[in-house]
Design an enzyme around this catalytic site. Structure first.
Site, short mmCIF file in Angstrom:
data_model
loop_
_atom_site.label_atom_id
_atom_site.label_comp_id
_atom_site.label_asym_id
_atom_site.label_seq_id
_atom_site.Cartn_x
_atom_site.Cartn_y
_atom_site.Cartn_z
N ASP A 1 0.82 -1.21 0.00
CA ASP A 1 0.00 0.00 0.00
C ASP A 1 0.86 1.27 0.00
O ASP A 1 1.74 1.44 0.85
CB ASP A 1 -0.90 0.00 1.25
N ASP A 2 0.59 2.16 -0.96
CA ASP A 2 1.21 3.49 -1.02
C ASP A 2 2.72 3.46 -1.27
O ASP A 2 3.42 4.42 -0.92
CB ASP A 2 0.95 4.27 0.28
N CYS B 1 -6.62 3.97 -3.22
CA CYS B 1 -6.45 2.54 -2.98
C CYS B 1 -7.54 1.67 -3.59
O CYS B 1 -7.27 0.78 -4.40
CB CYS B 1 -6.38 2.27 -1.48
N HIS C 1 -10.03 -3.32 -1.22
CA HIS C 1 -9.82 -2.09 -0.45
C HIS C 1 -9.82 -2.33 1.05
O HIS C 1 -9.03 -1.73 1.78
CB HIS C 1 -10.88 -1.04 -0.78
N ASP D 1 -0.22 -0.14 -5.12
CA ASP D 1 -1.47 0.36 -5.68
C ASP D 1 -1.39 1.79 -6.22
O ASP D 1 -2.30 2.23 -6.91
CB ASP D 1 -2.62 0.21 -4.68
N HIS D 2 -0.33 2.51 -5.93
CA HIS D 2 -0.07 3.84 -6.51
C HIS D 2 1.19 4.38 -5.86
O HIS D 2 1.79 3.75 -4.98
CB HIS D 2 -1.23 4.82 -6.29
#
Length: 492
Positions: A38-39, A77, A136, A341-342
């Site tokens: 994540d992130d 997300c 999510h 995810d980004h």
């Protein structure tokens, strides 16, 4: 008697051959491990940041294809994961939100929703196990941050098992915003700092517990005579930037560089950025972020230090999963994918967060290892997260459903050349559509605030500090037909 003995021996021989065939990786569907982080922006040593301590992901990269220019479709997300899982570009505004999976997939029967690649693998004979945040929700179930855990799966047709250990935090969402003492952002009513370094071991934060479950589950899966899909979703380095102190101690804060994009880009309306609301939701932060001025250099370094510690912490958890894969001799028949995810603005353009359609928020990690790969390769083609679905179906010899927007890059995984590859990726957010081409990023916003067109030249301006759209209308015009292919009617 002679013929009976001969027949018996022949049967034994054929049985042995059969067992050999059953165990041969060439004759089986490959197992799959998907690790979602994540992130995580591409701040790893294998992506060119020599300061980051990421030995386990770097070790994997030496035997994998490392995609240097992979872009997500939405910089948030839930929406990003929705596109990953379905192989589709967003077509309605719900698909731009963190509730995309809950509203478009959860609670709906087969046939009334897009089929995720996990659904497809499960229907094709795979045993599927999820651990942590893959969709999510922090633990795969639908409920609000401060509610008790429900029994409603976000991905109802995907999982044979959906696992998570919330530990002392009691629920998945509490664990997602965890502090080492067992509290969380919600229970503290946001009266917390956006960072913490605690004198605890790896299992003093939730990602350590997820790694432990994954190692245990891999042992069980190794004994099944069935291909498996295992996905592990790690929380860090998502806010709060919390990690065991030993990972903080890997870095000298004074040596951590600051952003190369300390100001709002030239000729860009602040509406293209944001005021770091998620970050400022941690009320005891040393300073609040804003577009009006950057945070102090000292605080920026502290925050980057905290983020880097989170990266090293999650790298260690990934290492435990990869080590178990090798120890169980599963690595010779398992596809490994690591994806984030980004990205995240670490003060870039005065933003602390991800909700923009600039490169800092859209470019993310993608590392792919197939059983046949023994040496690493660095790929510079532009790929999108929606391309992972058809690629995985190719690698697993499973038919992909009709209607996917992505395309398979499996041909790139054997040191092959990227023939007939168009080198574009589309992204959507903040009433805007952006296309990344080999050299440029062209973004158009459907809003009143001017300018609504942004053009960045990545050859001369890799950090997107200068919007050159008004100076080069000819380039904008030349890219317009490519941009138009990504206009799904979302903002019309």
């Amino acid at each position: 008697m002679k013929w009976i003995v001969f027949g018996f021996a022949t049967m034994i021989a054929f049985a042995a051959i059969g067992l050999t065939v059953n165990k041969s990786p060439q004759q089986q569907h490959s197992n799959v491990i998907l690790i979602c982080i994540d992130d995580l922006r591409p701040d790893l040593a294998c992506y060119g940041n020599p300061l980051i301590q990421s030995p386990n992901l770097d070790r994997l990269a030496k035997r994998s294809a490392v995609f240097m220019r992979q872009y997500v479709t939405q910089p948030t997300c839930g929406a990003s994961r929705y596109s990953l899982l379905t192989g589709r570009l967003p077509r309605n505004k719900v698909e731009l939100t963190n509730e995309a999976i809950e509203k478009e997939i959860a609670g709906k029967p087969r046939g009334e929703k897009p089929e995720t690649f996990i659904d497809n693998l499960r229907r094709s004979g795979y045993y599927t196990v999820g651990i942590g945040k893959i969709s999510h929700s922090a633990d795969g179930f639908v409920y609000k941050y401060e509610e008790p855990k429900s029994n409603v799966l976000e991905l109802p047709h995907s999982w044979d098992e959906m696992l998570f250990d919330p530990g002392k935090w009691k629920t998945g969402w509490n664990a997602f915003f965890a502090y080492a003492d067992g509290s969380n952002r919600q229970s503290k009513r946001a009266q917390v700092k956006p960072y913490e370094n605690a004198e605890v071991d790896d299992e003093g934060y939730p990602d350590g517990l997820s790694a432990k479950i994954a190692v245990t589950k891999l042992r069980e899966l190794s004994e099944r005579r069935q291909p498996f899909f295992l996905s592990v979703g790690f929380f860090k380095p998502h806010l709060p930037f919390n990690a065991p102190r030993k990972y903080w101690d890997m870095y000298h804060e004074a040596r951590i560089p600051l952003t190369q994009s300390s100001a709002i880009p030239d000729k860009v309306n602040p509406a293209s950025l944001h005021q770091s609301a998620e970050f400022n939701g941690y009320k005891l932060g040393d300073e609040m972020a804003s577009l009006e001025k950057p945070v102090s250099d000292a605080y920026a370094r502290k925050l980057r230090h905290a983020y880097y510690a989170g990266v090293s912490y999650v790298d260690a958890q990934v290492g435990k999963v990869l080590d178990a894969l090798t120890q169980l001799e599963l690595d010779n028949n398992t596809i490994v994918i690591v994806w984030s995810d980004h990205g995240w603005h670490l003060g870039d353009h005065r933003v602390w967060g991800k909700h923009t359609i600039f490169d800092q928020a859209l470019r993310s990690v993608l590392i792919v290892k197939t059983p046949e790969m023994k040496t690493g390769q660095v790929r510079h083609e532009i790929v999108s997260s929606i391309d992972i679905y058809p690629t995985l179906m190719d690698l697993c010899n499973v038919k992909a459903p009709a209607g996917l927007d992505g395309k398979s890059f499996s041909g790139m995984l054997g040191n092959g050349k990227s023939t007939n590859w168009d080198n574009v990726a589309y992204s959507y957010f903040k009433q805007g559509i952006s296309v990344r081409t080999d050299r440029y990023r062209l973004t158009k916003y459907f809003r009143a605030d001017k300018p609504t067109i942004e053009l960045y030249d990545h050859k001369n301006d890799p950090h997107e500090n200068h919007n050159i759209a008004d100076k080069h209308p000819d380039i904008v015009q030349s890219i317009n037909p490519v941009w138009a292919k990504g206009n799904t009617g979302l903002f019309n």
